[in-house]
Structure formats: C-alpha cells, structure tokens
Design a protein around this motif. Structure first.
Motif, PDB file in Angstrom:
ATOM      1  N   ASN A 166       0.811  -1.219   0.000  1.00 31.60           N
ATOM      2  CA  ASN A 166       0.000   0.000   0.000  1.00 31.60           C
ATOM      3  C   ASN A 166       0.846   1.272   0.000  1.00 31.60           C
ATOM      4  N   LEU A 167       2.161   1.134   0.226  1.00 34.26           N
ATOM      5  CA  LEU A 167       3.034   2.315   0.198  1.00 34.26           C
ATOM      6  C   LEU A 167       3.597   2.542  -1.208  1.00 34.26           C
ATOM      7  N   LEU A 168       3.348   1.626  -2.112  1.00 31.38           N
ATOM      8  CA  LEU A 168       3.956   1.721  -3.441  1.00 31.38           C
ATOM      9  C   LEU A 168       2.961   2.293  -4.447  1.00 31.38           C
ATOM     10  N   PRO A 169       3.396   3.235  -5.247  1.00 33.89           N
ATOM     11  CA  PRO A 169       2.471   3.825  -6.223  1.00 33.89           C
ATOM     12  C   PRO A 169       1.973   2.803  -7.249  1.00 33.89           C
ATOM     13  N   LEU A 170       2.795   1.782  -7.552  1.00 32.88           N
ATOM     14  CA  LEU A 170       2.385   0.800  -8.560  1.00 32.88           C
ATOM     15  C   LEU A 170       1.095   0.085  -8.157  1.00 32.88           C
ATOM     16  N   THR A 171       0.961  -0.203  -6.856  1.00 32.19           N
ATOM     17  CA  THR A 171      -0.254  -0.862  -6.360  1.00 32.19           C
ATOM     18  C   THR A 171      -1.498  -0.093  -6.795  1.00 32.19           C
ATOM     19  N   TYR A 172      -1.419   1.225  -6.633  1.00 28.52           N
ATOM     20  CA  TYR A 172      -2.599   2.040  -6.941  1.00 28.52           C
ATOM     21  C   TYR A 172      -2.784   2.183  -8.442  1.00 28.52           C
ATOM     22  N   PHE A 173      -1.666   2.283  -9.135  1.00 29.89           N
ATOM     23  CA  PHE A 173      -1.774   2.436 -10.582  1.00 29.89           C
ATOM     24  C   PHE A 173      -2.388   1.191 -11.228  1.00 29.89           C
ATOM     25  N   LEU A 174      -2.008   0.003 -10.721  1.00 30.95           N
ATOM     26  CA  LEU A 174      -2.560  -1.237 -11.275  1.00 30.95           C
ATOM     27  C   LEU A 174      -4.068  -1.278 -11.084  1.00 30.95           C
ATOM     28  N   ARG A 175      -4.517  -0.901  -9.882  1.00 32.56           N
ATOM     29  CA  ARG A 175      -5.957  -0.887  -9.634  1.00 32.56           C
ATOM     30  C   ARG A 175      -6.630   0.113 -10.561  1.00 32.56           C
ATOM     31  N   LEU A 176      -5.971   1.255 -10.742  1.00 34.44           N
ATOM     32  CA  LEU A 176      -6.541   2.296 -11.586  1.00 34.44           C
ATOM     33  C   LEU A 176      -6.695   1.825 -13.026  1.00 34.44           C
ATOM     34  N   ILE A 177      -5.611   1.349 -13.609  1.00 31.22           N
ATOM     35  CA  ILE A 177      -5.643   1.052 -15.045  1.00 31.22           C
ATOM     36  C   ILE A 177      -6.496  -0.180 -15.330  1.00 31.22           C
ATOM     37  N   ARG A 178      -6.430  -1.193 -14.443  1.00 30.24           N
ATOM     38  CA  ARG A 178      -7.278  -2.371 -14.633  1.00 30.24           C
ATOM     39  C   ARG A 178      -8.740  -1.988 -14.453  1.00 30.24           C
ATOM     40  N   GLY A 179      -8.974  -1.110 -13.484  1.00 27.48           N
ATOM     41  CA  GLY A 179     -10.349  -0.662 -13.238  1.00 27.48           C
ATOM     42  C   GLY A 179     -10.908   0.098 -14.431  1.00 27.48           C
ATOM     43  N   ILE A 180     -10.088   1.000 -14.960  1.00 32.62           N
ATOM     44  CA  ILE A 180     -10.594   1.826 -16.061  1.00 32.62           C
ATOM     45  C   ILE A 180     -10.779   0.979 -17.322  1.00 32.62           C
ATOM     46  N   LEU A 181      -9.772   0.160 -17.648  1.00 32.84           N
ATOM     47  CA  LEU A 181      -9.851  -0.602 -18.899  1.00 32.84           C
ATOM     48  C   LEU A 181     -10.873  -1.728 -18.827  1.00 32.84           C
ATOM     49  N   LEU A 182     -10.788  -2.567 -17.787  1.00 34.58           N
ATOM     50  CA  LEU A 182     -11.609  -3.779 -17.767  1.00 34.58           C
ATOM     51  C   LEU A 182     -12.993  -3.538 -17.186  1.00 34.58           C
ATOM     52  N   LYS A 183     -13.085  -2.591 -16.235  1.00 34.79           N
ATOM     53  CA  LYS A 183     -14.377  -2.387 -15.592  1.00 34.79           C
ATOM     54  C   LYS A 183     -15.079  -1.128 -16.066  1.00 34.79           C
ATOM     55  N   GLY A 184     -14.369  -0.298 -16.796  1.00 32.12           N
ATOM     56  CA  GLY A 184     -14.962   0.957 -17.233  1.00 32.12           C
ATOM     57  C   GLY A 184     -15.185   1.915 -16.077  1.00 32.12           C
ATOM     58  N   ASN A 185     -14.285   1.859 -15.078  1.00 38.15           N
ATOM     59  CA  ASN A 185     -14.434   2.728 -13.902  1.00 38.15           C
ATOM     60  C   ASN A 185     -14.377   4.205 -14.271  1.00 38.15           C
ATOM     61  N   GLY A 186     -15.188   4.988 -13.580  1.00 43.46           N
ATOM     62  CA  GLY A 186     -15.167   6.433 -13.794  1.00 43.46           C
ATOM     63  C   GLY A 186     -14.407   7.127 -12.677  1.00 43.46           C
ATOM     64  N   TRP A 187     -14.583   8.429 -12.596  1.00 49.29           N
ATOM     65  CA  TRP A 187     -13.850   9.263 -11.652  1.00 49.29           C
ATOM     66  C   TRP A 187     -14.058   8.823 -10.206  1.00 49.29           C
ATOM     67  N   ALA A 188     -15.324   8.594  -9.829  1.00 49.40           N
ATOM     68  CA  ALA A 188     -15.642   8.262  -8.438  1.00 49.40           C
ATOM     69  C   ALA A 188     -15.010   6.933  -8.034  1.00 49.40           C
ATOM     70  N   ASP A 189     -15.003   5.959  -8.959  1.00 50.95           N
ATOM     71  CA  ASP A 189     -14.410   4.662  -8.649  1.00 50.95           C
ATOM     72  C   ASP A 189     -12.890   4.758  -8.579  1.00 50.95           C
ATOM     73  N   SER A 190     -12.342   5.721  -9.316  1.00 52.81           N
ATOM     74  CA  SER A 190     -10.885   5.802  -9.410  1.00 52.81           C
ATOM     75  C   SER A 190     -10.250   6.605  -8.277  1.00 52.81           C
ATOM     76  N   TRP A 191     -11.003   7.541  -7.728  1.00 49.01           N
ATOM     77  CA  TRP A 191     -10.443   8.448  -6.723  1.00 49.01           C
ATOM     78  C   TRP A 191      -9.696   7.743  -5.594  1.00 49.01           C
ATOM     79  N   PRO A 192     -10.229   6.630  -5.029  1.00 52.50           N
ATOM     80  CA  PRO A 192      -9.498   5.978  -3.930  1.00 52.50           C
ATOM     81  C   PRO A 192      -8.087   5.523  -4.327  1.00 52.50           C
ATOM     82  N   SER A 193      -7.831   5.347  -5.605  1.00 55.41           N
ATOM     83  CA  SER A 193      -6.469   4.992  -6.027  1.00 55.41           C
ATOM     84  C   SER A 193      -5.675   6.210  -6.480  1.00 55.41           C
ATOM     85  N   VAL A 194      -6.367   7.318  -6.706  1.00 56.06           N
ATOM     86  CA  VAL A 194      -5.669   8.513  -7.195  1.00 56.06           C
ATOM     87  C   VAL A 194      -5.015   9.268  -6.048  1.00 56.06           C
ATOM     88  N   TRP A 195      -5.758   9.491  -4.976  1.00 57.97           N
ATOM     89  CA  TRP A 195      -5.174  10.354  -3.938  1.00 57.97           C
ATOM     90  C   TRP A 195      -3.945   9.758  -3.253  1.00 57.97           C
TER      91      TRP A 195
END
Lengths: 380, 313
Positions: free
Chosen positions: A329-358
C-alpha cells in the motif's frame, strides 16, 4: 526573456533541449525506451498464463467401457487435460509424476462401471503434481463439472435414477469483467505500470547522478540556472518517454491481445501521467542519495523488487499477509494497477478511481519534499 | 547593487575558512586581486586551491570569513556573482555528448546572452573552433577541450575569470597560446585568478599566492614572494652533482638542493653558513652566488611540513 519568481523559461527550455539532444545521442538508452516495453509485453503477454491448459495427463484404466471412455474424452474436450500416455499400474503413475512427465494421473479402478450401475458410488482417483498450485488448480476445479456432464449425457433411460437429485437450489456464477479468465487481460495493462516503474526511476536516477559523476553538475551550479530549472528541465523528456512507453503497451494490449477497453482512454493517460510523475520523484530522491550511477542503479533495483512482488502485479494482493499488504500500500504501482485495470476492464469512472488517485498524489508530494530537501547538498 | 566594497579589487576576501568534517581544508585565507590583474594561485595538490576558488565564486559557502567578488558579497549575492564570473573547472565539465556548438549554445542560453547565435559564432571564430564546431566535445584532445571550455566561460563576457588548473595535461604550444589569450584579456581589463603548477606560467602572472595545507604562505609579485622567504642560493656547475647533492643535504646551513640539468641549486636562509658549506664541499667545481628564483622558492615552500608551514590539518 520570460521570467517569473526567479524561474526563467529560456533557461528551463535550454535544459530541456540539452537533455533531448543527449538522449538522442545515447543510442542504447533510446533502444531501451522502445525495447523494454516491447520485450516485456511479448514475454508477459505470451509466456505467462495463470490459467494453463493442455496439461499432460496419464491414464491408468482397469475398466474400459463407454462411460469411462466418455469421461476421458470429456476431460480432453475441456482443454485442460491432454492425455499423453496410458500406464499399466499405479507404480508407473507415481513414477511419471515424480519424473515430471505428466502433471496428472487418472486412475480408473477395475469394475468402476459395474459398481456405478449398482449404485455403489465408486471412486475415481486423480493424482496431481501440486508442487505448483497455479498450474493444477484450475484444471482440478473443472473436474467435478466434467464428471457431472458425463453422467448427464451418458446415463439415460432406465438408469436415469443414477444421476442423483440436483441440489435443492441453483448457484449462478457470473464472472464479471473477464469471464473467460484470460490472463492477458489482467497482465498486459499491468505491464504499463511495471515498465514505467523500471524505466522512469532508473532513467531519472541516472540522468542526475550522471551530471554529478561527470563533473558537469559543478558547471551547472556555476551558471545562473536555478535548481528548480535544472530538475524540471531534466525531467520533461522522461515524461515524454513514459507516455511513449505507455502507448506502445496499450497499443499491444488493444490490437495484439484484444484486451477490452471499456473505460475512457483519456483517463488512462491521466493516470499514467500521475504515475510517471510519482516515479520521477522517486528517481530524483534516489539521485540525491546516490553518489554515482552504479548506486543509483542499485537503489532502483531495490525499489523495483517489492514493486513487482507486492503490488498485485504478479500475485493476488488479497492473498498476501497483512504486513505485505501494508508495504504494498506504500507503493504507487499498487494504486496504478488498480486504476488502469479498473478503467480498462471495468470501465471505472472518476468516483471509482479516486481511492487509487489520492494515495499516489500523497506519495508524490511527500517524495517531492524529500527530494528538494536533499538536493541542495550538491557541492557543499 | 550594494556596497561596492572597493572598485579597485575584483576579489577581496578576508579570513575564509572551510572544513569538511574533521579536515580543515582552507584556513584564514585572504586574497586581493586587482581589476585587470592576472593572479596566479599556486600550491601542491590538495592544498585548498579549488575550495578557495569555489568559495570566491559562490559555489561553496565559507564556514567563516567574508568578502566581495566584483563588489558583490560572496555569501549573500551569489546569483549576481555567477552572472558576471566565468569559472573554468579543473576537470573538463562540459557535456561530452554534445558538440562544441551545442555546448556553447547551451551556455549562451543559460546566461540569456542577447543575439545568441552571433555571440556563439564570434566565440568559435575567436578561438579558432569554427571548423570543429560540429565535433562532439568528448572527442576533442586536451588542448581543444580546454579551448572550448575557455570559449564557453568567456561567452557571457565576464569581468572576472576563475581558472582552476586550466592547462593541466595540455601540450606546451597550446599552453603558450592559452596564456597569450589570457594576457590579451587582462589587457582589456578582465581580471583573472588562475591556479597552476607550472613555473613558466607563474612568472607570467602579475601577482602570485602560494597556498599549502589550506594556509596562504606567501602573496605578492614574484619579486615579493621570492624576497619574503629570505633565501640565499648558490649555483654549482660540474660533474657528479648527484653525489654532491647527497653530501650537501647533510651539511649545516643547506635547506634545499635542486638540480636543474647540469646545475645544482643549493639554498638556505643563513647566507654566511651556506657560503662556508658550499665553499668547503664544492671540491673544484665552479660555485657562484645567484639570485634565488621562483622555482627555488616554490620547491622550498612545498618542502615545508604542515607543522612549520600551515599547521596540521
């Protein structure tokens, strides 16, 4: 001359130009920029499969009937099992497993069909080489379903009572986002993160320690250029490089591996940009800690290993113990993986992505603070 | 512009000190370089020359001491100093993977030189680098690298040049050309502080300073530096000089013996004692009293131990 708060646009731009020119001359680095993402995509995309199929299987059959043959055929049809041998006895089966010639030995005991017809609930034995759990688990999970389908198809007419009654309720399983369990869908978008972590940290770390090691930093310090101009000017080219690398992998994902792109591609690039920035701050921090280029490389590798292991790139994040998740959880890659997989495979929007952005933003600000606190020590 | 301390001096610093951990590399160094003067800075390796130069141009903050460079405070007005000083580092510190013209162009942008392209072209012409403009700096020989470095640090027309061993590893012809260039710059009113190990360069300086173990041991014109050490020197001509040298070293009054080809210089601070020793040992060789030269003095200064010279570091 454009100028604000001691920051000169002219000087900054000339830093950028210089960095580009040097990069252009450095053929090996240039080749690495394109080579790393292509090579990694080929390796991870084609070579790694966490849902392996066509696994070598041996049969020990002491009961050759329509039903057992149908069962074996069904196993092969599932595409998980590939029958390569028929063995005489159990000892030969064990030997084949021990020698790694097969992953599975299916043992059909004598009188299996007869017992079945007599309602005696006979047993089939499947022995698996479970030294590598990922290799065998999906295949084994499929076996019971296969058995059921054989029973449904082969046992008809007066014997139908053998089928047994179905469970009193139905379980419907919807496998969302990646229904066919295609590993590439999961791995290839994640590769963007891995490649960016490797190249961004390494290259910025090297770019700044190189100036110090070659003595050119002293020259820069003797000129009117400010540390902010030097740092940002040196980093700009690497942001461009990062975006090129991300594009190469995303193109491969889309057109070679047919990864579905459900989300907004702009959001993907914004996440990549944020992630690149976070990694650049790591690179700058390493460059102010390292005395020479070799040390910068060592630091980059030291940072890279936990990123691969603990970010959820290779192994399921949820499967790790708490302490490992904490590090992850201290590594930026952890959050980026959730972000990109979420956006590409799940079609996540801004609200779903925010917990991995901040968390990435926090990471970046903290490291930027550390980097600027350590930078000033250059000559003193 | 604040407090132009003394327009007469390009560099005017007092009591500079700098330590790295336990190591006291510069102790109480005070320097005065007049405008338009070539000031030679001499001393053995590791004596604190580079550190002093870095403090003067604002690259390092002195632990104590104060002063001005071109009238600007060396601690508070570093940015102003950087803009008006040309600093040539001891090690070639331009980008070896950029061509000559790219390096110069980069420097010109850094100093926001008006009409950049023309200025770069002129600098290339002046130093005879035009034909090599597209060559990568890393492929140049030592002499050409040093020419390029000088062109780069002259580009913004500084009032003061700080040159840290600019001619180390450069052939004699290139060194001579380089010094001719320096002298014509000085004639135009540009001040130069140059560190060197070469005697032929030292004698071309208007003023000299000798530093050892972080401490200034002598400062002034060549004549003043020579006089300050109160040495008497005899020159002995003849054969088997090395035998004589070994013998003289043990004799009273002889503080230093140096061979220059077929001449042996014997120096000491007690003139009368030295005369008696030389006359007694010359053994038929021709011995004459000569003026102590700069090299004798520098070798003498270099031979001083930290205890009787600059104190133990």
């Amino acid at each position: 001359m454009k100028r604000w708060g001691g920051f000169s646009g002219t000087r900054w731009w000339s830093m950028v130009l210089k960095e580009f020119t040097q990069l252009k001359r450095d053929r090996l680095t240039f080749a690495m920029i394109v080579g790393i993402p292509i090579m990694q995509t080929a390796l991870f995309g084609y070579a790694i499969n966490t849902n392996p199929k066509h696994l070598d299987t041996a049969i020990i059959s002491a009961d050759d009937t329509d039903i057992t043959r149908s069962f074996i055929a069904a196993l092969e049809n599932s595409s998980y099992f590939n029958v390569v041998a028929t063995l005489p006895d159990e000892a030969a089966g064990r030997e084949a497993l021990a020698q790694g010639k097969v992953l599975f030995v299916i043992n059909i005991p004598a009188g299996f069909t007869r017992q079945l017809l007599r309602h005696e609930r006979p047993s089939l034995l499947i022995e698996a080489d479970a030294t590598d759990p990922t290799a065998t688990s999906s295949a084994l999970a499929a076996v019971n379903g296969i058995a059921q389908s054989v029973v449904d198809k082969e046992i008809t007419g007066p014997l139908a009572s053998l089928r047994g009654s179905p469970a009193p309720f139905d379980v419907n399983i919807h496998q969302l986002y990646n229904p066919d369990n295609i590993t590439q869908y999961f791995v290839v978008p994640g590769l963007t993160g891995m490649v960016l972590t490797l190249t961004m940290v390494l290259m910025t770390g090297l770019a700044i320690t190189r100036e110090r090691e070659r003595g050119t930093m002293e020259n820069l310090l003797a000129m009117p250029v400010t540390p902010l101009e030097v740092m940002t000017g040196k980093l700009i080219p690497y942001i461009g490089i990062g975006l090129i690398q991300a594009t190469i992998i995303l193109l491969a994902a889309r057109y070679v591996f047919q990864v579905p792109f459900f989300g907004n591609i702009g959001a993907v690039y914004l996440s990549a940009l944020l992630f690149i920035a976070a990694n650049l701050t790591v690179g700058i921090t390493f460059s102010s800690l390292a005395q020479n280029q070799l040390q910068a490389v060592q630091l980059a590798i030291f940072f890279f290993l936990p990123n691969i292991m603990l970010s959820g790139f290779m192994f399921p994040f949820e499967g790790m113990p708490k302490w490992a998740q904490t590090i992850g959880n201290l590594l930026p890659l952890t959050y980026f993986l959730r972000l990109i997989r979420g956006i590409l495979l799940k079609g996540n929007g801004w609200a779903d992505s925010w917990p991995s952005v901040w968390p990435m933003m926090v990471f970046m600000v903290v490291l930027m603070f550390i980097a600027s606190a350590t930078y000033r020590r250059t000559l003193d | 512009m604040t407090a132009v301390a003394n327009p007469e001096y390009a560099i005017d610093v007092q009591g500079l000190n700098k330590s790295y951990g336990e190591k006291h590399v510069v102790r109480d160094v005070s320097l005065r370089v007049r405008r338009g003067e070539i000031f030679g800075f001499l001393g053995p390796n590791g004596s604190g020359k580079t550190t002093t130069i870095r403090m003067v141009c604002g690259l390092l903050k002195p632990d104590s001491g104060s002063g001005t460079c071109l009238g600007y405070d060396i601690v508070r007005e570093r940015a102003e100093i950087k803009r008006r000083v040309g600093y040539m580092t001891q090690r070639f510190s331009f980008w070896e993977d950029l061509s000559i013209v790219e390096n110069l162009d980069f420097v010109a942008r850094m100093y926001a030189i008006p009409e950049r392209k023309a200025a770069v072209r002129k600098a290339l012409d002046n130093l005879g680098l035009t034909a090599r403009a597209q060559q990568l700096a890393g492929e140049l020989s030592g002499g050409w690298k040093q020419r390029m470095a000088l062109a780069a640090c002259m580009l913004h027309e500084p009032n003061l040049l700080l040159l840290d061993e600019p001619t180390a590893g450069v052939d004699p012809r290139a060194r001579r050309d380089f010094w001719d260039e320096l002298q014509s710059l000085a004639a135009k009113g540009i001040s130069v502080l140059v560190s060197t190990h070469y005697m032929d360069e030292a004698v071309r300086c208007h003023k000299l300073a000798y530093i050892a173990f972080g401490k200034l041991l002598a400062q002034g014109t060549a004549g003043e530096v020579i006089a300050s050490q109160h040495l008497t020197t005899w020159a002995i001509h003849g054969d088997r000089l090395s035998e004589l040298q070994d013998e003289l070293r043990k004799r009273p009054g002889v503080e230093q013996t140096v061979t220059f080809g077929d001449v042996l210089h014997v120096s000491g601070s007690d003139a009368e004692l030295l005369r008696r020793t030389v006359e007694a040992s010359a053994g038929g060789r021709r011995a004459e009293l000569i003026d102590t030269n700069l090299e004798d003095v520098f070798i003498y200064l270099m031979g001083k131990t930290p205890e009787n010279g600059g104190g133990k570091a």
